[in-house]
Design an enzyme around this catalytic site. Structure first.
Site, PDB file in Angstrom:
ATOM      1  N   ARG A  87       0.839  -1.199   0.000  1.00 18.28           N
ATOM      2  CA  ARG A  87       0.000   0.000   0.000  1.00 18.28           C
ATOM      3  C   ARG A  87       0.873   1.249   0.000  1.00 18.28           C
ATOM      4  O   ARG A  87       0.474   2.284  -0.502  1.00 18.28           O
ATOM      5  CB  ARG A  87      -0.919  -0.034   1.222  1.00 18.28           C
ATOM      6  CG  ARG A  87      -1.972  -1.111   1.082  1.00 18.28           C
ATOM      7  CD  ARG A  87      -2.660  -1.372   2.384  1.00 18.28           C
ATOM      8  NE  ARG A  87      -3.585  -0.315   2.736  1.00 18.28           N
ATOM      9  CZ  ARG A  87      -4.229  -0.274   3.895  1.00 18.28           C
ATOM     10  NH1 ARG A  87      -4.040  -1.203   4.782  1.00 18.28           N
ATOM     11  NH2 ARG A  87      -5.061   0.696   4.157  1.00 18.28           N
ATOM     12  N   ASP A 147     -19.147   3.258   0.182  1.00 12.56           N
ATOM     13  CA  ASP A 147     -19.289   2.396   1.367  1.00 12.56           C
ATOM     14  C   ASP A 147     -20.662   2.607   2.006  1.00 12.56           C
ATOM     15  O   ASP A 147     -21.292   1.653   2.469  1.00 12.56           O
ATOM     16  CB  ASP A 147     -18.188   2.725   2.384  1.00 12.56           C
ATOM     17  CG  ASP A 147     -16.824   2.722   1.737  1.00 12.56           C
ATOM     18  OD1 ASP A 147     -16.190   1.670   1.672  1.00 12.56           O
ATOM     19  OD2 ASP A 147     -16.399   3.791   1.242  1.00 12.56           O
ATOM     20  N   ARG A 150     -23.147   0.689   0.070  1.00  9.84           N
ATOM     21  CA  ARG A 150     -23.020  -0.758   0.363  1.00  9.84           C
ATOM     22  C   ARG A 150     -23.656  -1.081   1.719  1.00  9.84           C
ATOM     23  O   ARG A 150     -24.295  -2.120   1.885  1.00  9.84           O
ATOM     24  CB  ARG A 150     -21.529  -1.147   0.405  1.00  9.84           C
ATOM     25  CG  ARG A 150     -20.870  -1.157  -0.964  1.00  9.84           C
ATOM     26  CD  ARG A 150     -19.353  -1.301  -0.845  1.00  9.84           C
ATOM     27  NE  ARG A 150     -18.733  -1.468  -2.142  1.00  9.84           N
ATOM     28  CZ  ARG A 150     -17.458  -1.188  -2.415  1.00  9.84           C
ATOM     29  NH1 ARG A 150     -16.664  -0.705  -1.466  1.00  9.84           N
ATOM     30  NH2 ARG A 150     -16.963  -1.377  -3.620  1.00  9.84           N
ATOM     31  N   HIS A 174     -12.070   6.135   3.596  1.00  9.31           N
ATOM     32  CA  HIS A 174     -12.496   5.116   2.630  1.00  9.31           C
ATOM     33  C   HIS A 174     -11.403   4.043   2.694  1.00  9.31           C
ATOM     34  O   HIS A 174     -10.406   4.112   1.984  1.00  9.31           O
ATOM     35  CB  HIS A 174     -12.594   5.720   1.229  1.00  9.31           C
ATOM     36  CG  HIS A 174     -12.788   4.678   0.153  1.00  9.31           C
ATOM     37  ND1 HIS A 174     -13.890   3.873   0.065  1.00  9.31           N
ATOM     38  CD2 HIS A 174     -11.976   4.296  -0.881  1.00  9.31           C
ATOM     39  CE1 HIS A 174     -13.783   3.062  -0.967  1.00  9.31           C
ATOM     40  NE2 HIS A 174     -12.611   3.291  -1.553  1.00  9.31           N
TER      41      HIS A 174
END
Ligand code: NAD
Length: 326
Positions: A87, A147, A150, A174
């Protein structure tokens, strides 16, 4: 004429253009990509859909188109490869790509709103604000808009109620430190607990936490199954762009500079925000219980560490790499 420029014509950029076209949200869509041939291919493909959708001008452009754009959507970035690159690598490369793009945009004195989708979206939204010199209200990240959708969908499925009647937010990053706000979630004006009581169904906290966890990992699950996510984010970006173009004053969880009064430090993260032609016209103060407040604080601290690692904030990065690799 509503003009939307999309920078990055890969999966997310092209899908967003398609969603804008099919919904008739923009009168003109301009695609910009480092690889011009790819942008040209996408434009021809999109034009083939136009007759079946809306009259929309779709063209390949360059950064000079940003000057008169109402919304500039940035989707250029590092290809989604979960688990293959660290990452930290993605963070540094993403920041480098964004810097070049934002400096180019700024050179053309844009009049519209910058909408960032590239990941890590909260870090890059902060960077775009800093590097562009634009007022913070005009630099937005897609943040947890996806999100939140969802989360609402899953809650709706659990209680057999349409997601549009479920009001619940995911705030913060996020990413892994996102915060599901269950304390103020409600259905048809009733708190979840009251709703369950009225329906004679158990208020099952364990099941609700499982839904929050599924929401957190939903993107990764899709990436593992098909390599990338793009329909959900394309629709979310279209919704946000539409709210700007139509001056809607709609409340969406988008990422923007956290108001100083919240004491979260200099970071961009998602909170319910009123979106209109100006961009983020107001960030709303949401009521949180103690655990949610603490989780939001932690999310802000993690984002500050990421900003430091990417060399975007002044804070020293030393010793903070471990937080990205856990
Ligand atoms: P992709 O690899 O399919 O497309 C990225 C495109 O950006 C490529 O076509 C590349 O040529 C282009 N590009 C790179 N540098 C550029 C530059 N300087 N100028 C113009 N174009 C440039 O990737 P994707 O799947 O479309 O994902 C794009 C970004 O969106 C990634 O950062 C990804 O993580 C992010 N994303 C965000 C969300 C969200 O919820 N915010 C969801 C999905 C993906």
């Amino acid at each position: 004429m509503n003009r939307v420029v999309i920078i990055g014509a890969g999966s997310v950029g092209a899908t967003t253009a398609y969603a804008l076209l099919i919904s008739g949200t923009a009168a003109e869509i301009v695609l910009i990509n480092r690889n011009r041939q790819l942008a040209e291919g996408q434009v021809h493909d999109l034009k083939d859909a136009a007759l079946f959708a809306h009259t929309t001008r779709i063209v390949v452009g360059d950064f000079s188109d940003c000057q008169s754009a109402d919304v500039i959507i940035i989707t250029a970035g590092v290809h989604q490869t979960p688990g293959i690159r660290s990452r930290l690598d993605d963070l540094r490369e993403g920041a480098g790509i964004l810097r070049d793009i934002v400096l180019e945009i700024a050179r053309h004195d844009p009049r519209g709103v910058l909408l960032v989708a590239s990941n890590p979206v909260d870090v890059l939204t902060y960077a775009a604000w800093k590097w562009s010199g634009l007022p913070s209200s005009r630099v937005i990240g897609s943040g947890t808009s996806l999100d939140t959708s969802r989360f609402r969908r899953r809650l709706g499925e659990r209680y057999a109620v349409a997601a549009e009647n479920v009001h619940a937010y995911i705030i913060g990053e996020h990413g892994d430190s996102q915060v599901p706000v269950l304390s103020s979630a409600h259905i048809a004006g009733m708190s979840l607990e009251k709703f369950c009581c009225g329906q004679g169904v158990p208020y099952d906290v364990v099941a609700l936490h499982a839904i929050a966890q599924e929401t957190r990992s939903a993107g990764l699950q899709i990436q593992r199954a098909k390599g990338a996510t793009y329909y959900g984010i394309g629709a979310a970006l279209t919704r946000i762009a539409g709210a700007i173009l139509r001056d809607e004053n709609v409340v969406l969880t988008v990422s923007s500079l956290a108001p100083e009064s919240l004491g979260l430090g200099a970071v961009c993260l998602s909170l319910p925000s009123v979106i209109n032609r100006e961009g983020v016209s107001r960030v709303l103060r949401i009521s949180l219980n103690e655990n949610e407040q603490q989780a939001l604080q932690t999310s802000a601290e993690i984002l500050q560490q990421h900003l430091a690692l990417a060399g975007i904030s002044e804070r020293a990065a030393a010793g903070e790499e471990r937080c990205l690799n856990t």
